[in-house]
Write a protein that holds these residues in place. Sequence first.
Motif, short mmCIF file in Angstrom:
data_model
loop_
_atom_site.label_atom_id
_atom_site.label_comp_id
_atom_site.label_asym_id
_atom_site.label_seq_id
_atom_site.Cartn_x
_atom_site.Cartn_y
_atom_site.Cartn_z
N ALA A 25 17.30 10.25 -69.57
CA ALA A 25 18.68 10.38 -69.12
C ALA A 25 19.45 9.10 -69.43
CB ALA A 25 18.71 10.64 -67.61
N MET A 26 20.72 9.24 -69.77
CA MET A 26 21.64 8.13 -70.00
C MET A 26 21.42 7.41 -71.33
SD MET A 26 23.80 8.33 -67.62
CE MET A 26 24.74 6.81 -67.77
N LEU A 27 20.93 8.12 -72.34
CA LEU A 27 20.88 7.53 -73.67
C LEU A 27 22.30 7.26 -74.16
CD1 LEU A 27 18.05 9.64 -75.33
CD2 LEU A 27 17.97 7.20 -74.81
N PRO A 28 22.49 6.26 -75.02
CA PRO A 28 23.84 5.88 -75.46
C PRO A 28 24.60 7.05 -76.08
CG PRO A 28 22.25 4.25 -76.17
CD PRO A 28 21.46 5.38 -75.59
N GLY A 29 25.82 7.22 -75.61
CA GLY A 29 26.70 8.24 -76.17
C GLY A 29 26.52 9.63 -75.61
N GLU A 30 25.53 9.83 -74.75
CA GLU A 30 25.29 11.18 -74.23
C GLU A 30 26.09 11.44 -72.95
OE1 GLU A 30 21.45 13.05 -76.16
OE2 GLU A 30 21.33 12.71 -74.01
N ARG A 31 26.67 12.62 -72.90
CA ARG A 31 27.34 13.10 -71.70
C ARG A 31 26.35 13.90 -70.86
NH1 ARG A 31 31.31 16.89 -74.51
NH2 ARG A 31 29.31 17.26 -75.55
N PHE A 32 26.78 14.28 -69.67
CA PHE A 32 25.93 15.12 -68.82
C PHE A 32 25.51 16.39 -69.56
CE2 PHE A 32 25.80 18.90 -66.13
CZ PHE A 32 24.68 18.61 -65.36
N GLU A 33 26.45 16.99 -70.27
CA GLU A 33 26.17 18.26 -70.96
C GLU A 33 25.10 18.08 -72.04
OE1 GLU A 33 29.97 18.42 -68.92
OE2 GLU A 33 29.17 17.00 -70.43
N ASP A 34 25.07 16.92 -72.69
CA ASP A 34 24.07 16.67 -73.72
C ASP A 34 22.67 16.61 -73.12
OD1 ASP A 34 26.00 16.38 -75.81
OD2 ASP A 34 26.43 14.36 -75.09
N PHE A 35 22.55 15.89 -72.00
CA PHE A 35 21.25 15.79 -71.35
C PHE A 35 20.81 17.14 -70.79
CE2 PHE A 35 18.64 15.03 -67.55
CZ PHE A 35 17.57 14.39 -68.14
N ALA A 36 21.74 17.86 -70.18
CA ALA A 36 21.41 19.18 -69.63
C ALA A 36 20.91 20.11 -70.74
CB ALA A 36 22.64 19.78 -68.95
N TYR A 37 21.51 20.01 -71.91
CA TYR A 37 21.03 20.82 -73.04
C TYR A 37 19.58 20.48 -73.38
CZ TYR A 37 20.30 22.27 -77.87
OH TYR A 37 19.77 22.81 -79.03
N SER A 38 19.24 19.19 -73.38
CA SER A 38 17.86 18.78 -73.69
C SER A 38 16.88 19.30 -72.65
CB SER A 38 17.77 17.25 -73.79
OG SER A 38 18.49 16.76 -74.90
N VAL A 39 17.27 19.25 -71.38
CA VAL A 39 16.39 19.78 -70.32
C VAL A 39 16.21 21.28 -70.52
CG1 VAL A 39 16.16 20.18 -67.83
CG2 VAL A 39 17.03 17.98 -68.68
N ASP A 40 17.30 21.99 -70.78
CA ASP A 40 17.21 23.44 -70.98
C ASP A 40 16.33 23.78 -72.18
OD1 ASP A 40 18.93 23.77 -68.86
OD2 ASP A 40 20.71 24.07 -70.10
N ARG A 41 16.45 22.99 -73.23
CA ARG A 41 15.64 23.23 -74.44
C ARG A 41 14.17 23.00 -74.16
NH1 ARG A 41 14.19 25.81 -77.98
NH2 ARG A 41 14.30 25.41 -80.23
N ALA A 42 13.86 21.98 -73.40
CA ALA A 42 12.47 21.72 -73.04
C ALA A 42 11.91 22.86 -72.19
CB ALA A 42 12.35 20.39 -72.29
N VAL A 43 12.68 23.32 -71.22
CA VAL A 43 12.24 24.44 -70.39
C VAL A 43 11.99 25.68 -71.24
CG1 VAL A 43 12.96 26.04 -68.57
CG2 VAL A 43 13.28 23.57 -68.27
#
Length: 466
Positions: free
Chosen positions: A308-326
């Motif tokens: 979480a909180m990688l440079p340039g990422e918004r909440f929506e970007d991180f949420a997408y990564s979580v959803d993709r992992a799931v």
Amino acid sequence: MINFSCTNENYRNDLMELVRAFEQRTDEDVSLFTEYFSKEGEFEVRLTSDKFPMFSKIYRFPFSYSDETEKKRLEKRFLKIAIYGTLVFLTGVSLPYGCLTGIRPTKLYAEMGDKAHEAFLRDFSVAPEKLELIERIVDTQKGLRNADSHNCDLFVFIPFCPTRCAYCSFVSVAVDRQKKLLEPYTDCLVEELRFLRSVIDAHGLKLRSVYVGGGTPTALPLKLLDRILAECRYDVGEFTVEAGRPDTLTPSALRLLAEHGVTRVSVNPQTFNNATLERIGRKHTAEDVVKAYSRAKKRFAVNMDLIAMLPGERFEDFAYSVDRAVELSPDNVTVHTLYLKRGSSLKTAGYKSTENSVAERMVDYAYDRLTQAGYNPYYMYRQKYTSGNLENAGYAKRGAECIYNIDIMEEDTSVLAAGAAAISKKVTPSINLIQRNANFKEPLEYVKHFDEVMSRQRAFWQEIHD
């Protein structure tokens, strides 16, 4: 800026961890002076500040202890409680983990037993949602915690990667820049592993797990990795290799891991957003992660790391990564919160992660999404300089929890550790003692001073208490 001073400089570093957490969340200028006194049965903390005219606050705590170690532990605990309550009042800021600054909140919770729930809420001011996370982890670990002092783990460190990520502060170096070091490092590591095997045999120890970490162990030439893995073959149910970079998980590498009895690998995307991957210096795409994962899951249990909180990422970007992992459904998902230490290129470049509310939304989303998908949080740890003063947490499907991760965080199991920067740990529960032996940190220093490495290891493992 918070100008903090205390009458006992011996405690300053510990207390400054708490003060720095407030500094991450406020731009106010506050001064705080702390003094304390102990007398029979009572510990008193007095705090003054120029934030308000004539401001002062006094805390008094019941105070009894059995030895000097417990006395110091209680003094620091009471100081943190008092400083936290005062800074909340002066700044209007509260922290998700209250006054807790330690790496292992679950260990503290388990040690406190029946008193833990009330103490975490009332005394330590831990937020209810974080207490829920801690309690779920403690509950998940029941039946998985080590109960035998003769059990141990083997940790092997291979500090080489295809490239160095922008956020990385670990001892890891780009493999192409260290080609002349790879074989000497392997020679030393093999010798150290053979010695540790003799320790296991001589003391009748039993391994719970083998963990080969990095770096990216699979970045090594396969003939060298083959030599190392051959020394890690034990009759053990859990054998992990961090193969975090998908560009190293070739069919040949996967075959080699399987031949040596590896049961679990990490395939770590960190993010499923290609723009972020490029920004942080990883030379692969999200599609490469999916392909590597598809190959690996046919043979191994798989962990995926997200940050979480990688440079340039918004909440929506991180949420997408979580959803993709799931959606991909690995056995484990580990959710890290970005932390920046000296040595990382982001820290050197002056990058700061100050959007604490965004960090909290990201971590909360991961918790909700993963638990709803059937994953249970099973271990956690915290680090200095973490975005939002938050945590790193591992989630697993029931029965797929990583034993090594539990053992290393809860500190109830001895660890025989080999390689540069490896720290062996000797745990003696009967006398509540943990001893550590650290190898040289840098790979080159490890090789150059290997005779000293082995001398220290022999002395350290000469005696093991029951």
